[in-house]
Design a protein around this motif. Structure first.
Motif, PDB file in Angstrom:
ATOM      1  N   ASN C 134       0.846  -1.185   0.000  1.00 34.82           N
ATOM      2  CA  ASN C 134       0.000   0.000   0.000  1.00 34.82           C
ATOM      3  C   ASN C 134       0.884   1.238   0.000  1.00 34.82           C
ATOM      4  OD1 ASN C 134       0.519   0.884   2.827  1.00 34.82           O
ATOM      5  ND2 ASN C 134      -0.521  -1.011   3.305  1.00 34.82           N
ATOM      6  N   PHE C 191     -10.391   7.325  -3.235  1.00 34.81           N
ATOM      7  CA  PHE C 191     -10.507   5.875  -3.331  1.00 34.81           C
ATOM      8  C   PHE C 191     -10.783   5.221  -1.980  1.00 34.81           C
ATOM      9  CE2 PHE C 191      -9.362   5.354  -7.682  1.00 34.81           C
ATOM     10  CZ  PHE C 191      -8.549   6.429  -7.963  1.00 34.81           C
ATOM     11  N   LYS C 192     -10.795   6.017  -0.904  1.00 30.56           N
ATOM     12  CA  LYS C 192     -11.098   5.521   0.443  1.00 30.56           C
ATOM     13  C   LYS C 192     -10.120   4.447   0.888  1.00 30.56           C
ATOM     14  CE  LYS C 192     -14.527   8.042   1.580  1.00 30.56           C
ATOM     15  NZ  LYS C 192     -13.832   9.179   0.949  1.00 30.56           N
ATOM     16  N   SER C 193      -8.995   4.347   0.241  1.00 28.28           N
ATOM     17  CA  SER C 193      -8.024   3.336   0.638  1.00 28.28           C
ATOM     18  C   SER C 193      -6.688   3.699   0.045  1.00 28.28           C
ATOM     19  CB  SER C 193      -8.462   1.952   0.143  1.00 28.28           C
ATOM     20  OG  SER C 193      -7.372   1.052   0.215  1.00 28.28           O
ATOM     21  N   ASP C 195      -4.491   1.041  -0.398  1.00 27.96           N
ATOM     22  CA  ASP C 195      -3.999  -0.269  -0.800  1.00 27.96           C
ATOM     23  C   ASP C 195      -3.880  -0.306  -2.312  1.00 27.96           C
ATOM     24  OD1 ASP C 195      -5.187  -3.374  -1.421  1.00 27.96           O
ATOM     25  OD2 ASP C 195      -3.529  -3.135  -0.019  1.00 27.96           O
ATOM     26  N   THR C 198      -6.790  -2.127  -4.085  1.00 27.95           N
ATOM     27  CA  THR C 198      -8.052  -1.407  -4.029  1.00 27.95           C
ATOM     28  C   THR C 198      -8.031  -0.181  -4.940  1.00 27.95           C
ATOM     29  OG1 THR C 198      -8.026  -2.021  -1.716  1.00 27.95           O
ATOM     30  CG2 THR C 198      -9.781  -0.531  -2.429  1.00 27.95           C
ATOM     31  N   GLY C 201      -7.719  -1.183  -8.643  1.00 28.72           N
ATOM     32  CA  GLY C 201      -8.971  -1.801  -9.048  1.00 28.72           C
ATOM     33  C   GLY C 201     -10.060  -0.760  -9.211  1.00 28.72           C
ATOM     34  N   GLY C 202     -10.046   0.212  -8.287  1.00 24.00           N
ATOM     35  CA  GLY C 202     -11.075   1.243  -8.344  1.00 24.00           C
ATOM     36  C   GLY C 202     -10.943   2.155  -9.539  1.00 24.00           C
TER      37      GLY C 202
END
Lengths: 103, 166, 616
Positions: C134, C191-193, C195, C198, C201-202
């Protein structure tokens, strides 16, 4: 003349004695006399308590008077002891000469 | 009968009170104070407080005032000198005294109903038993505390005024 | 479970042992621990890469939750995919060779244990950076390597120039880190992350940016961070000064590994950059500009380490050019080959300096090929590699980048070719000045011990044959289709540029040695400007550093801190004193006045209570 005294007279007497006591405390310069004014005030208060004890038909006022007397005795003992010591150190009973707390 | 007694002894009390405050020699003040206490004892009797009246004479007049007189004589206190004192006391004192008296009187007259009367013999509850019962039940805790207080006072007085014998 | 955590943990263990107990340990134990832990890490990397074949998808290992706040969850997660594998092999492999070399180079230096402890700590952070799954963990490694860089540049901390250089490196890096941090914030916001899985992928739900969209802004901010760490314009100024550190440090940190972190980060974020074409163009543009700019400076420097420092800046620019034009695999390929030959150049230079007992000025070298034959041979190997002469490693990687540049725009290609010619020129210049001709110095030259020459030989083999690794082909499945057509004409141009540069160097420094000074005299201003690094440091100092320091001192320190804050605090104290002395007047010492006050209070209370009690 009715055989009774209005209660307010007792209370008024108490007020007068109390005020006399306060006046004595404010205006006398001898420390022992100031002390005696305090006793005068306490007595006036005792009179009020007893008067209300009569009025309310309860013993509690007199109980309080009892305790006031005890405390006054204790206070008088200790207070006079202090006066003795102050006199030993200062050789004066004039309260206006006892102002070393200022400096 | 009651009013006469009251007036006489009230008058004695006030006169003695004024003497205490106005007189310059401490011994005279002390004796006047004893007079106040005596008259107050009579008034207590009128109000039905027998024990308190007796106690007043025994404890107050008989012990405390005697202590005062002892100390005055021990210190050889003489007439009071006039000294320049607190300006504030002389300035604020009289008005405040008047205010005090006035306030108390006002409250008395407002609170106490006109027809409340004191008649000797009406209240017989001021007996030793009643007083004792109250002290040893409801007021047991203050009683114990005050006894400790007296003990402290004794020890304190001795500790303060003790003088080593050379 | 491949226990990926062992890879960074082993050097960390080495750091702890050497750092805590090293003062009392004999030198043999210290370097055995240091080299041993790195060797074990390298072995574990090999084992992991082989075990995970064919490594088509990333292998993620989540260990524990590091941060859990609201809906943000950051775990201590390590991941391995093909890109990671390449980086791991380079870091541990080249790192191991440099550790071995350091045994000889630092043998007579004080602070032996401190050096190896810092070196191990650096390996720990670098491996964490590479293995992180991350952005935040990568940032931890990012900051950590910056710290170790500071510690190692300022290793000889009693030397003022060294500590200044260390400060400069750290501070300039910090500016880049600021950009990186802002990018992290934006990433989390959108993206709220943080990682990788994540976030990337988002991205599927995002349109490719046409203007200054959010992704472009994130990309540009990441670029700011990368320019700091990878020494690109405008934050490159710390790298030349970083040469104050010991030579193994220059080789490991400032050539092979740390400075490549920026390139790695951009390659890792490829999915994001591919949707932000403007940001990619900026990456390529800055890379190319830096490559050209730094090469011009490197051509005229006289300190051997400075030449290679500017060369590093320039070659990093090439890597940026590669990833910026979409050739991610090629950029990483160049990263690998550059690690080989640049580390070799630095270590070789270190060997030369060691042989001459500390001399670094090339004008006082010469004719060393007889005295230090092994060093000469390996340096020559590195030189032909970096110059891009086929069939050696540098040719393959640089060529792929240039072809990708042509695809984006022919202008990029031509400037790149010109820079390649300059690169070839300055390395051959260095070779001619150091190893040929007559010796112009006074020291007694001797060859270095085998503990130093053996790693050099290994690196030389890698530099020459590294083209066989075909890194970009192996990495190709990770990135979208990007295969610029083979164009023999362009190939010919770039090869001739390489030879041309070498030829000019031969002409100026071997055939007619008097020429360089004549040319310098004719192009006096140009020469002066290049030699003085275009006065960039001075400009920065005047426009940025001095105003900042001045403002801090006058406004923030004297003005606000001393006058306002201290003034307020002291003022409160003085006010309290003042009020106190006013209130003191009430304490007259007369008992009777106290009594009067008490009476006043009592009467007021009485009246108040009466009124409150409803007495009318």
């Amino acid at each position: 003349m009715p055989n009774a005294v209005p209660l307010s007279w007792y209370l008024a007497l108490s007020a007068v004695l109390f005020t006399l006591g306060v006046g004595g405390f404010l205006f006398r310069r001898n420390i022992i006399t100031m002390f005696m004014s305090i006793e005068l005030m306490l007595n006036a208060v005792n009179l009020t308590f007893v008067a209300f004890s009569y009025r309310l038909r309860q013993i509690d006022g007199q109980v309080f008077t009892f305790f006031v007397m005890v405390v006054a005795a204790a206070e008088a003992a200790v207070g006079l002891a202090i006066i003795l010591i102050v006199f030993k150190n200062r050789a004066t009973l004039q309260v206006d000469d006892l102002r070393t707390m200022k400096d | 009968m009651d009013p006469i007694l009251f007036l006489i002894f009230a008058a004695v009390a006030v006169v003695c009170g004024i003497t205490v405050v106005v007189q310059t020699h401490p011994i005279t003040s002390a004796l006047a104070l004893i007079g106040v206490m005596g008259s107050l004892a009579v008034l207590y009797l009128l109000l039905g407080a027998q024990f308190i009246a007796a106690a007043q004479m025994i404890v107050y007049a008989g012990a405390i005032m005697v202590l005062f007189i002892f100390v005055i004589m021990l210190l050889n206190a003489g007439r009071e000198r006039k000294t320049r004192g607190s300006f504030l006391a002389r300035l604020m004192g009289p008005p405040l005294l008047v205010l005090l008296l006035g306030a108390i009187t006002f409250v008395i007259l407002a609170v106490v109903p006109r027809d409340a009367m004191v008649k000797f013999g009406t209240y017989t509850g001021g007996t030793v038993e009643n007083l004792g019962r109250a002290i040893f039940t409801t007021y047991l805790w203050p009683f114990e505390i005050t006894s400790i207080l007296v003990l402290i006072a004794i020890v304190g007085a001795v500790a303060l005024a003790y003088k080593e014998l050379d | 479970m491949q226990h990926l955590w062992l890879i960074p943990a082993l050097p960390l263990l080495g750091f702890l042992i050497n750092g805590l107990a090293g003062r009392r340990l004999p030198k043999a134990v210290i370097h055995t621990v240091a080299v041993g832990t790195v060797a074990l890490a390298f072995v574990w990397v090999l084992k992991t890469v082989i075990a995970l074949q064919p490594l088509a998808t990333p292998h993620v290992e989540r260990y524990f939750d590091w941060i859990r706040v609201g809906d943000l969850r950051i775990g201590f997660d390590l991941a391995a995919d093909r890109l990671t594998a390449v980086m791991l092999l380079v870091v541990t492999g080249v790192g191991l060779l440099i550790h071995i070399y350091s045994i000889g180079y630092m043998a007579h230096e004080g602070g032996y244990y401190r050096f190896f402890a810092y070196l191990n700590l650096f390996m720990f952070f670098m491996l964490t950076l590479v293995l992180a799954a991350n952005f935040l963990l990568m940032f931890v490694g990012w900051e950590g390597v910056g710290l170790c860089s500071y510690l190692l540049i300022g290793f000889w901390f009693l030397k003022k120039s060294a500590t200044n250089a260390a400060n400069k490196a750290f501070i300039v890096n910090r500016i880049g880190d600021f950009g990186f941090t802002l990018a992290l914030f934006l990433l989390y916001l959108n993206f709220k992350s943080l990682d990788f899985g994540t976030v990337f992928g988002g991205l599927a739900g995002w349109q490719t940016d046409t203007g200054m969209g959010t992704l472009t802004i994130i990309g540009l901010l990441l670029l700011v961070g990368a320019t700091g760490k990878s020494a690109q314009i405008p934050l490159y100024v710390w790298l030349p000064d970083a040469m104050e550190g010991p030579t193994p440090v220059s080789a490991l940190i400032h050539a092979a590994t740390m400075v490549t972190a920026g390139v790695y980060m951009i390659a890792r974020s490829a999915p994001l950059f591919l949707k932000a074409p403007i940001a990619m163009d900026w990456v390529a543009g800055i890379g190319l500009a830096t490559a050209f700019f730094a090469a011009t400076i490197g051509m005229v420097q006289t300190d051997i380490k400075r030449v290679f420092a500017y060369s590093t800046v320039s070659q990093l620019g090439y890597m940026f050019l590669g990833v910026g034009t979409g050739a991610f695999g090629a950029g990483i390929f160049h990263l690998v080959t550059h690690a080989f030959f640049k580390a070799l150049l630095f270590l070789g230079a270190g060997s030369v300096i060691h042989a001459l007992s500390g001399e670094q000025d090339m004008r006082r070298m010469g004719g060393l090929w007889k005295k230090t034959p092994v060093t000469f041979a390996v340096m020559l190997a590195a030189t032909v590699a970096i110059a891009g002469i086929p069939p050696f490693s540098g040719f393959w990687s640089k060529d792929e980048i240039l072809l990708s540049a042509w695809q984006r725009s022919p202008v990029l290609f031509w400037i790149g070719v010109l820079t390649a010619a300059m690169t070839s020129f300055y390395v051959f210049r260095a070779i001619f000045l150091v190893f040929f001709g007559t010796y112009r110095g006074e020291a007694h030259a001797h060859e270095s011990p085998p503990v130093m020459t053996l790693p050099l030989v290994v690196l030389a083999v890698l530099s020459l044959g590294g083209g066989a690794f075909q890194v970009s082909k192996w990495l190709a499945p990770m990135f979208p289709e990007h295969a610029p057509p083979e164009n023999p004409l362009l190939l010919a141009v770039s090869i001739s540029a390489a030879f041309g540069g070498a030829l000019v160097a031969w002409a100026l420094y071997w055939w007619r040695p008097a020429l360089p000074d004549m040319i310098a005299a004719r192009l006096k201003w140009l020469y002066r400007a290049a030699f003085r690094k275009y006065w960039v440091d001075e400009i920065y100092g005047a426009t940025v550093v001095r105003p900042l320091v001045g403002t801090s001192r006058e406004v923030l320190w004297r003005g606000i801190d001393v006058e306002v804050i201290d003034g307020a605090v002291n003022g409160i104290g003085r006010r309290a004193l003042g009020i106190g002395s006013l209130l003191r007047l009430a304490q007259s010492g007369y008992i009777r006045s106290y009594a009067a006050w008490v009476l006043l209070g009592a009467v007021s209370l009485l009246i108040a209570l009466g009124v409150l009690g409803g007495v009318r």
